[in-house]
Write an enzyme that holds these catalytic residues in place. Structure first.
Site, short mmCIF file in Angstrom:
data_model
loop_
_atom_site.label_atom_id
_atom_site.label_comp_id
_atom_site.label_asym_id
_atom_site.label_seq_id
_atom_site.Cartn_x
_atom_site.Cartn_y
_atom_site.Cartn_z
N GLU A 190 0.84 -1.21 0.00
CA GLU A 190 0.00 0.00 0.00
C GLU A 190 0.87 1.25 0.00
O GLU A 190 0.75 2.14 0.86
CB GLU A 190 -0.99 -0.02 1.19
N GLU A 236 -4.73 -8.76 -0.26
CA GLU A 236 -5.55 -8.46 0.92
C GLU A 236 -7.00 -8.41 0.49
O GLU A 236 -7.37 -7.59 -0.36
CB GLU A 236 -5.13 -7.13 1.57
O1 AHR Z 1 -5.02 -6.03 7.03
C1 AHR Z 1 -5.00 -4.85 7.77
C2 AHR Z 1 -4.38 -3.70 7.01
O2 AHR Z 1 -5.17 -3.35 5.92
C3 AHR Z 1 -3.02 -3.94 6.40
O3 AHR Z 1 -1.98 -3.77 7.30
C4 AHR Z 1 -2.95 -2.89 5.34
O4 AHR Z 1 -2.12 -3.26 4.26
C5 AHR Z 1 -4.40 -2.69 4.93
O5 AHR Z 1 -4.75 -1.37 4.89
#
Ligand code: AHR
Length: 511
Positions: free
Chosen positions: A176, A307
């Site tokens: 991110e 994610e």
């Molecule tokens: O999964 C929780 C968080 O969500 C992670 O650390 C981040 O990459 C995302 O924003």
């Protein structure tokens, strides 16, 4: 009233292979995912192997986890790997500013993670630090892990008790980077991805699969900026030498980022809004993939959804920085819906990682001291194991739409929800059909016309509970768990599958 939906599956005409890596996992230093979840330390009374919790490992072995992403997430971009090697007493502490502002003692570091992967039989997926690290630091981490023979990092690894390198294919170049990983602009990061990708070397036989930090949700311009950089540089380099994949992150909220909604206390409208937000994954993959096609029509660059999953309000009474949430039947249907989407996009989606494996967000396992429970989401991963590395089988059916959901406006605008989701695959003389009835109130019958091969029904199972809010607890660990399913009847080459409202079922065939 039950309606019947005609469906056709050609057992002898298969599509692209579904990578087992779409069933990947994610373990961040987000308090109880690691500490108390995977790792209890060497002095714990809880049975462990070098501090790694054996009950959790044993349960996860049942999922054949293909890969595990670590150490973050946002944490990855403030993690300095050399803090987490060597004698534990000498390891410096840091503050985990992202998650709970608590002290991180670095007792779970590189060697502990690699041991965990060995216990699970999972490939490691390391997420390197671009936000606050350096090219040299990341390059040395690759050398430390993967190089054989003799070199400065090899000697350091050997001093720490490991002679042989580990095979490590999957390598994330930041996380991110548009947000917690450095708040960068797309073109700036795209150049960094090339720079870091250059110095993350292939040592010996170890060929890295470098994963560039891709878009948030519908930021198609970010994907475009990254994909533009794979063009030929006039140096004779193969165009995709710097990274082999780009990521996409999309979480499912009940409402929105600002109104995530309760994990357990929700009504039917909130359930449908959740499902609409989950179903958006299909559109996101399609549109990011279209952008990628412009620069990579041969689809050599993978899309890694590293994610995904539900993100609700934390369990009342728990630390808001630790992201612990309950997991209901609703979560399991979010998972099955995502897998159908990933299967349909098997040609482009090379990996996906649910956030996160233990105690955080849409977890497989919730621990409570020495006890643990398997969540409904765990069971979807288990029931779908037959899709790992199987050839996808296109499923043809007319998609029923919920009139109730049509009226809802969710992330990305007003949408209508398809209330039936299915996917199928075949491997080694078997076929697996996964079916989800997303309708909150109505049963649906699916008539599947199976063509192209003779078959026998080997086993049918269902994940179902009376209420959408039902979940497992230490008192009732099997409230939502797979049961033998007698709702499948055969007539010639047609199977009628009677799905109760809000249910997930699998039908396994011998072909
Ligand atoms: O999964 C929780 C968080 O969500 C992670 O650390 C981040 O990459 C995302 O924003």
């Amino acid at each position: 009233m039950t309606s019947a939906h005609r469906t056709i599956i050609n057992l002898d005409i298969s599509g692209p292979t579904i990578s087992r890596h779409v069933y990947g996992h994610f373990a961040e230093h987000l308090r109880h995912c690691i500490y108390g979840g995977f790792y209890v330390g060497e002095d714990s009374p809880i049975p462990h192997d070098q501090g790694i919790r054996l009950d959790v490992v044993e349960a996860l072995r049942g999922l054949d986890i293909p890969n595990l992403r670590w150490p973050g997430g946002c944490f990855a971009d403030e993690y300095h790997w050399k803090d987490g090697i060597g004698p534990k007493a000498d390891r410096p502490s840091i503050v985990n500013t992202h998650w709970g502002d608590v002290e991180e003692n670095n007792h779970f570091g590189t060697h502990e993670f690699m041991h965990l992967c060995e216990l699970l039989g999972a490939e490691p997926y390391i997420s390197g630090n671009v936000g606050s690290g350096s090219v040299e630091e990341m390059s040395q981490w690759v050398e430390y892990l993967t190089r054989a023979g003799d070199s400065p990092m090899v000697r350091l690894r050997q001093q720490n008790g490991r002679d042989e390198p580990w095979p490590v294919r999957f390598w994330g170049i930041g996380n991110e980077t548009w947000g917690c990983g450095g708040n960068m602009r797309a073109e700036f990061y795209a150049d960094l991805a090339r720079q870091y990708g250059t110095y993350c070397r292939d040592h010996g036989e170890n060929q890295l699969y470098r994963v560039a930090s891709g878009a948030a949700v519908d930021d198609y311009a970010w994907t475009e900026a990254l994909m533009k950089t794979i063009g030929d540089l006039g140096c004779g380099c193969r165009p995709h030498d710097y990274f082999q994949a780009v990521t996409l992150h999309h979480y499912t909220f009940a409402n929105s980022w600002d109104e995530k909604g309760s994990a357990t206390d929700f009504g039917v409208d909130e359930y449908y809004a959740t499902m609409l937000n989950a179903q958006r994954m299909d559109e996101l993959i399609t549109r990011h993939s279209n952008v990628m096609d412009c620069y990579d029509p041969g689809r050599r660059i993978g899309l890694v959804v590293d994610e995904w999953g539900t993100w609700f309000e934390v369990e009342p009474g728990t630390n808001p920085g630790f992201l612990r949430q309950q997991n209901t039947l609703r979560d399991s249907l979010v998972a099955s819906l995502h897998f159908d989407i990933f299967h349909r996009h098997a040609e482009r989606v090379t990996m996906a990682n649910i956030a996160q494996t233990v105690n955080v967000l849409q977890a497989m396992i919730l621990t409570d001291g020495e006890r643990m429970v398997l969540t409904p989401t765990y069971h979807v991963f288990e029931m779908n194991k037959g899709h790992h590395d199987a050839a996808s089988l296109p499923v043809h059916f007319a998609t029923p739409v919920s009139s109730r959901a049509t009226t809802l406006t969710v992330q990305g605008g007003a949408k209508s929800l398809t209330t039936l989701s299915m996917s199928a695959s075949t491997k080694g003389g078997r076929a697996l059909i996964s079916l989800t009835n997303l309708d909150a109130e109505a049963a649906q019958t699916v008539e599947i016309d199976l063509r192209g091969a003779s078959f026998d029904v080997f086993r049918s199972r269902i994940l179902h509970a009376p209420h959408l809010q039902d979940h497992n607890s230490t008192e009732q660990p099997d409230a939502v768990s797979p049961q033998p399913f007698d709702g499948v009847t055969r007539s010639g080459d047609t199977l009628a599958v009677a799905l109760p409202a809000h249910s997930f079922a699998t039908v396994e065939l011998v072909v």
